[in-house]
Every structure is written in structure tokens, then in C-alpha cells.
Design an enzyme around this catalytic site. Sequence first.
Site, PDB file in Angstrom:
ATOM      1  N   TYR A   1      23.623  -1.840  16.990  1.00 43.23           N
ATOM      2  CA  TYR A   1      24.674  -2.565  17.704  1.00 43.23           C
ATOM      3  C   TYR A   1      25.814  -1.619  18.121  1.00 43.23           C
ATOM      4  CZ  TYR A   1      22.443  -7.116  17.326  1.00 43.23           C
ATOM      5  OH  TYR A   1      21.576  -8.173  17.494  1.00 43.23           O
ATOM      6  N   SER A   2      27.042  -1.856  17.683  1.00 47.28           N
ATOM      7  CA  SER A   2      28.181  -1.125  18.249  1.00 47.28           C
ATOM      8  C   SER A   2      28.243   0.345  17.855  1.00 47.28           C
ATOM      9  CB  SER A   2      29.496  -1.812  17.883  1.00 47.28           C
ATOM     10  OG  SER A   2      29.649  -2.991  18.634  1.00 47.28           O
ATOM     11  N   MET A   3      27.380   0.798  16.959  1.00 45.64           N
ATOM     12  CA  MET A   3      27.293   2.247  16.755  1.00 45.64           C
ATOM     13  C   MET A   3      26.669   2.929  17.960  1.00 45.64           C
ATOM     14  SD  MET A   3      26.599   2.747  12.661  1.00 45.64           S
ATOM     15  CE  MET A   3      25.768   4.305  12.893  1.00 45.64           C
TER      16      MET A   3
ATOM     17  N   LYS B   1      28.214   2.723  20.762  1.00 54.67           N
ATOM     18  CA  LYS B   1      29.395   3.112  21.537  1.00 54.67           C
ATOM     19  C   LYS B   1      29.749   4.601  21.429  1.00 54.67           C
ATOM     20  CE  LYS B   1      31.672  -1.430  21.763  1.00 54.67           C
ATOM     21  NZ  LYS B   1      30.584  -2.312  21.293  1.00 54.67           N
TER      22      LYS B   1
ATOM     23  N   TYR C   1      39.356  -4.594  21.675  1.00 53.80           N
ATOM     24  CA  TYR C   1      37.922  -4.342  21.605  1.00 53.80           C
ATOM     25  C   TYR C   1      37.223  -5.117  22.714  1.00 53.80           C
ATOM     26  CZ  TYR C   1      33.552  -3.290  19.159  1.00 53.80           C
ATOM     27  OH  TYR C   1      32.309  -2.820  18.804  1.00 53.80           O
TER      28      TYR C   1
END
Length: 440
Positions: free
Chosen positions: A96-98, A100, A211
Amino acid sequence: MWRARFAVLGTALSIACAGHAARTGLPATAPEAIGLSAPALARITPALQAYVDSGKLPGVVAIVARHGRIGYAEAVGYTDVERRALMRMDAVFRIYSMTKPVVAAGVLRLVDQGRLALDDPVAKYIPAFASVKVFAGGSADDPLLREPDAPMTVRHLLTHTAGLGYGLGDAPVDTLYQRANLFVAARTLEQFADSIARLPLFFSPGSRWQYSAAIDVAGRVIEVASGQPLDAFLEREIFAPLGMRSTSFRLRPDFVDRVPVLYSRGDDGRLREATGPLGEMYLPGARFFWGGGGLLSTPADYLRFAQMLLNRGELEGRRVLSRESVAQMLSNQLPAALAPITSPQMLDKGYGYGLGGSVLVDCALAELPGSAGIYRWSGYVGTYFWIDPAEDLVAMVWTQFTPGRTYQLEQEFQRLVYAAVAPAQCGKAAAAPSGYRQLP
């Protein structure tokens, strides 16, 4: 629903075995050789196992590396609780947001190549943003709009100061995001970027931190500036040079037996299979390259990415980013008026924001041990990592449980890691590494 089916492997990890570096990403050594306490590290496995034994989490992988070598790596629990399939070091997680920080590194790769600049207007690459407006009042049905005070830049995208959002609240602009139904697997990144540009901004770029889907837009900037689809660009410029062989936007045939089942907590408090948000983005037929959350990866692969950052842009003699670009990525980019950030997305107090991840800027506010200059981020279903440049350390703890921060896994792990680190820590005598930008 994905299930992991594989031959049972022992959870005990022997760092002397020949295949260890391949499974964990870096070579291993005795903890004392890299300034870590073996007795302190030995406390980590029972703590992780307690989450499994209590039925809170299905399985966990954890790694601690210092000076480019691994002093601790362990897998406990299960990838599939029902089938008692043991967790494995080469499990492929939905991070997921890792995603980014990886996309931020992709942007910086283009900066190093002279193909874009961080302070370029986003409209240079996505013309639809030339006419973007800011919400100034009214309702979702009858919004009052105004011109932004400043143009949105690529830097704004990477620092979540672009004025974009996720549509998760109940403000009028959130309602407009929800109606737009932006995150659809059948939509291309180009279509997504043009659609989000038609929505009003929450605020003028640079005036607040929020965010958002900004790094998805940055993914489209990469496509335009490079002339390649996001997945192809990252494979060529980041994954292949770093040897990240099990990192992809799509579920591949070689992943099927390695992807852990995703769990949540049922009404009875017991683990139950769950469907993560936007899980269709990972499927082979998806068209959307979800730069904000769409990667699948292994702890070993991501450790190599993190170690590259800690090495100021190179790994094993291959330079991926310039030292200057890494210094920007790992240093706070927010002005004093915006940092430290107070937000549910921050694990701890005292953090500003770099490019694609948060940066510890105020040790006096931090409640967890560490050093000034820590760079970290996490994924929604329980993947966490941080790098500590002052201690030359990378640590990560990964599970597959939604929502990821139901328990204090990351906090407990961080305390256990720093109990094994001898030098002074945050709030004592630690200082930010030389060359890192501090708050004015």
C-alpha cells in the site's frame, strides 16, 4: 480472495545458510559485529510471536540491518491461518502506501537525468492542472472557487502540500472526490490525473499539509516526463538496478504461493479473512498504476531500496540516485509553519515531511526512541519501515492485517530495536546527520 499455498518452512532463521542474503536482501552477520546487542535482539521474536499466539495478527516478518548487514531477520506465524501455512521470508506483501517513497525516488531519478525539476509546475506535464481552482466556500453542489495563490509544483506533490485529498472526510470537496470515483482499476493513470485536476483543491498549494492522492499524480508526471508507463519506468530505473526481483504493480504467477491472506478482526475478536481497499488494483487485468499504494513487494526487496537511500543513492556499486537527490528526499521540506505535523498519518510526534515520507525534526516531541533525521512511512495493511541515517540503520516489520494500526506493533518493535542499539538516541545526544536540511 488470494491464498498462500506452499511447502512448510521452518520459522527459525539460520543466518549462516547460503541462501540467506537472497531471501533477506542483504548479507547477514553477528549482531555485535554491527554494534547491536544480541540479547536485546533476542527479545524481538517472543514479542512478535505473542501477537500471533494471542490471535491478534496472522504472521509477521521483521528485519533489522545496520552498516549494510542484517543483524536480525525472522518470520513468525502464518501466511494462511486456516491452512497453517507458515510465514516465509520471501512472502509477497501488499505494501500500500509504502509505494509512495518508491514513486518519489522515481521522480528524483528523472531529476538526476535532467528531465524534470522539483519546482516545475505540474501543468507542464499534465495540462489539465493549468486551470485548477481552490474551493473557497459554498457546498458540493454549488461551490465557490478561486484562483490558487501559487501554481502546484512537483515538489508539492511529493510533500502532500499540493492541495489535493483522498475524499475521506465530510467536507464539500471530500464529497466531490467521492462522487468522482477516482480510483477505478479499469482507468488509466492519465484518465485519473485529468479527472482529479477537474476537482477543486482543498487549499492553495504550499499553504498546508494534507495526506492525499498527490503521489498518484506524481506517477503520471513520471509517465509524461519519461515517455514510459509508470511500471516500466520503475522496473528499468529502480527495481532492476537494485535487484528488486519480486516487486510489481501486478500479481504475477510466481507470487501466487507467496502472497499472505489478508485478515481483519471479526466481531468475536478472532481473525477473519478480509478484502483490502482497492484490492483490484493488484490484479493482472488492472490498467491503473496506483503510485500511492499499488505495489506488491517482499521485505528483502524493500530492504534493498531502503539501504540504497541510506547509502546516499547507491547499492553494491550501482548508483540509482544522486547524493543530492537522496539528501532532499530524506530531509524535511516543510516550512516551520507546517511542521511538525499533527495528523493521524504520523506514527509519532515531532515529524515533518521529506519527499514521499516523514522525517523526524523535533526530538523533544518524539515519544519513541530513535535519532533526529529518521525517515519513515507505512502501508495501510500493516507494513512499516524506517531508516535512521545517524545510526546507519534500517528496520522493518510487516504483517497483513486491516486496518494496520489496530495494534501497537510498530511502536513496540521500534522500542525493541533501539534497546539493541548502543549509541545515544533521540532526546539524549543524537544529532541530525550532516548535510540534512533542518527547520528554519
